[in-house]
Enzyme design. Structure first.
Site, PDB file in Angstrom:
ATOM      1  N   GLY A  42     -65.713  -9.296   4.343  1.00 15.52           N
ATOM      2  CA  GLY A  42     -66.337  -9.355   5.663  1.00 15.52           C
ATOM      3  C   GLY A  42     -67.492  -8.380   5.727  1.00 15.52           C
ATOM      4  N   ARG A  43     -67.170  -7.097   5.812  1.00 13.86           N
ATOM      5  CA  ARG A  43     -68.211  -6.083   5.970  1.00 13.86           C
ATOM      6  C   ARG A  43     -69.176  -6.055   4.788  1.00 13.86           C
ATOM      7  NH1 ARG A  43     -67.644  -1.081   7.198  1.00 13.86           N
ATOM      8  NH2 ARG A  43     -65.692  -1.204   8.314  1.00 13.86           N
ATOM      9  N   TYR A  98     -68.766  -4.430  12.101  1.00 16.01           N
ATOM     10  CA  TYR A  98     -67.926  -4.125  13.265  1.00 16.01           C
ATOM     11  C   TYR A  98     -68.661  -3.232  14.272  1.00 16.01           C
ATOM     12  CZ  TYR A  98     -64.594  -5.953   9.949  1.00 16.01           C
ATOM     13  OH  TYR A  98     -63.974  -6.752   9.034  1.00 16.01           O
ATOM     14  N   GLY A 150     -62.266  -5.532   2.689  1.00 16.54           N
ATOM     15  CA  GLY A 150     -62.303  -4.078   2.546  1.00 16.54           C
ATOM     16  C   GLY A 150     -63.461  -3.589   1.693  1.00 16.54           C
ATOM     17  N   GLU A 157     -61.604 -12.282   0.874  1.00 13.57           N
ATOM     18  CA  GLU A 157     -62.118 -12.534   2.227  1.00 13.57           C
ATOM     19  C   GLU A 157     -63.087 -11.431   2.626  1.00 13.57           C
ATOM     20  OE1 GLU A 157     -58.935 -12.998   5.103  1.00 13.57           O
ATOM     21  OE2 GLU A 157     -57.594 -13.672   3.537  1.00 13.57           O
ATOM     22  N   CYS A 208     -67.668   9.436  29.931  1.00 13.27           N
ATOM     23  CA  CYS A 208     -66.813  10.494  30.468  1.00 13.27           C
ATOM     24  C   CYS A 208     -65.515  10.634  29.678  1.00 13.27           C
ATOM     25  CB  CYS A 208     -66.491  10.199  31.931  1.00 13.27           C
ATOM     26  SG  CYS A 208     -65.450   8.742  32.100  1.00 13.27           S
ATOM     27  N   ASP A 209     -65.261   9.736  28.737  1.00 11.77           N
ATOM     28  CA  ASP A 209     -64.011   9.752  27.973  1.00 11.77           C
ATOM     29  C   ASP A 209     -64.043  10.909  26.977  1.00 11.77           C
ATOM     30  OD1 ASP A 209     -61.845   9.258  26.394  1.00 11.77           O
ATOM     31  OD2 ASP A 209     -62.522   7.299  25.669  1.00 11.77           O
TER      32      ASP A 209
HETATM   33  C1  LIG Z   1     -57.333 -11.101   7.355  1.00  9.38           C
HETATM   34  C2  LIG Z   1     -58.655 -10.455   7.197  1.00  9.38           C
HETATM   35  N1  LIG Z   1     -59.453 -10.841   6.180  1.00  9.38           N
HETATM   36  C3  LIG Z   1     -60.667 -10.304   5.994  1.00  9.38           C
HETATM   37  C4  LIG Z   1     -61.141  -9.318   6.846  1.00  9.38           C
HETATM   38  C5  LIG Z   1     -62.494  -8.720   6.563  1.00  9.38           C
HETATM   39  O1  LIG Z   1     -62.329  -7.424   6.121  1.00  9.38           O
HETATM   40  P1  LIG Z   1     -63.540  -6.489   5.640  1.00  9.38           P
HETATM   41  O2  LIG Z   1     -64.575  -6.567   6.681  1.00  9.38           O
HETATM   42  O3  LIG Z   1     -62.933  -5.156   5.504  1.00  9.38           O
HETATM   43  O4  LIG Z   1     -64.018  -7.009   4.318  1.00  9.38           O
HETATM   44  C6  LIG Z   1     -60.344  -8.861   7.902  1.00  9.38           C
HETATM   45  C7  LIG Z   1     -60.798  -7.801   8.791  1.00  9.38           C
HETATM   46  O5  LIG Z   1     -60.089  -7.250   9.570  1.00  9.38           O
HETATM   47  C8  LIG Z   1     -59.058  -9.447   8.084  1.00  9.38           C
HETATM   48  O6  LIG Z   1     -58.249  -9.055   9.077  1.00  9.38           O
END
Ligand SMILES: Cc1ncc(COP(=O)(O)O)c(C=O)c1O
Length: 300
Positions: free
Chosen positions: A146-147, A253, A108, A144, A225-226
């Site tokens: 990600g973004r 994403y 997040g 974890e 078209c949506d």
């Molecule tokens: C279980 C889990 N961990 C980590 C992430 C990565 O999240 P973020 O990109 O918000 O940091 C996600 C993304 O959906 C996730 O589902």
């Protein structure tokens, strides 16, 4: 190691991986995040006790708790609440006979300089960790992200290819208001996928901000078209056909999601480096990588 949030999953684990180390994923408040996850994943606090008891009966090895406050969380207080709830689950587990020693605070985290920079010691969530899981508690904390790593990797360029002014009913007040609808080259079925344009992505127009629109009603629509293909409602100067909108911090994403629905092409990716970085990089390696890519494309 794996997570669980329901009894059926516990039965599957008992059959398939009885020695797995388990984290109980809890549902937490995700209202401050752009992409919500707790409606789909996570056990509610009311079910945590019975889940832990069932895991104990099945002789499973529960090691900790995990949560995810939702992607692109804009308020670090959400982490504090989640950490406090996780602490409560640790206590419940202790009473049932487990010794938990792992906390996974999920992802997040924004990757573009909001207040929640991962290595800052002063954020609300780091303070909450110190309060509920101090270093001498023996609990290992993992995340974890990600973004965080890719938010700033791309800038999206949108071209305004059509616009129209329509009459609309104002939310407050009488009479009729105007709404300007801009049709742009990417949308929900392209790189926007799960993203809504967010002010932190800092959209800007590629020309001096001359005229500010005096209509409060603006919408930006993708090319398909949506009719749900509506991507943002942010305030911008009045735009003309041919204008470019640039959206910074558009890396997370995006690239895996585009479709070619309605025959619109997926966004083209241009690699951009500054001359300094270009010099720093090993030029020969890059030329080799590019020629390999071309070779693969030709053989395909
Ligand atoms: C279980 C889990 N961990 C980590 C992430 C990565 O999240 P973020 O990109 O918000 O940091 C996600 C993304 O959906 C996730 O589902």
């Amino acid at each position: 190691m794996m997570t669980f949030d329901n009894k059926e999953e516990l039965l599957k684990i008992t059959r398939g991986h009885p020695n797995a180390k388990l984290l109980l994923r809890i549902a937490v408040d995700d209202s401050k995040s752009q992409v919500k996850l707790s409606t789909k994943f996570g056990a509610t606090l009311g079910t945590v006790g019975s889940l832990l008891k069932r895991a104990h009966e099945l002789d499973l090895d529960v090691k900790g708790v995990s949560f995810h406050v939702g992607s692109l969380c804009t308020d670090s207080v959400a982490y504090r609440w989640a950490i406090e709830e996780a602490h409560h689950v640790f206590e419940q587990a202790r009473l049932i006979g487990f010794h938990l020693d792992l906390l996974d605070i999920g992802g997040g985290f924004s990757g573009h300089g909001l207040e929640m920079v991962l290595n800052s010691k002063a954020t609300v969530w780091v303070i909450a960790l110190d309060e509920f899981f101090p270093a001498d508690s023996g609990v290992r904390v993992i995340a974890e992200p990600g973004r965080y790593f890719v938010d700033s990797a791309f800038t999206l360029a949108l071209n305004v290819f059509a616009r129209k002014k329509v009459w609309s009913l104002p939310i407050n007040g009488n009479g009729l208001d105007t709404m300007i609808m801009y049709y742009v080259t990417d949308g929900l079925h392209g790189a926007f996928g799960i993203n809504k344009l967010h002010p932190d992505m800092k959209p800007f127009v590629l020309r001096p901000h001359r005229v500010l629109s005096n209509s409060s009603n603006i919408c930006y629509l993708g090319p398909t078209c949506d009719s749900a293909d509506r991507i943002m409602d942010v305030w911008m100067p009045e735009l003309n056909i041919g204008d470019w909108i640039l959206v910074d911090n558009f890396g997370a994403y995006t690239i895996p999601l585009p479709t070619d629905f309605n025959g619109f092409e997926k966004p083209t990716i241009y690699l951009v480096v500054t001359p300094q970085i270009w010099k720093m990089l090993n030029f020969k390696v890059i030329v080799w990588m590019l020629s390999e890519r071309e070779r693969e494309r030709d053989s395909f």
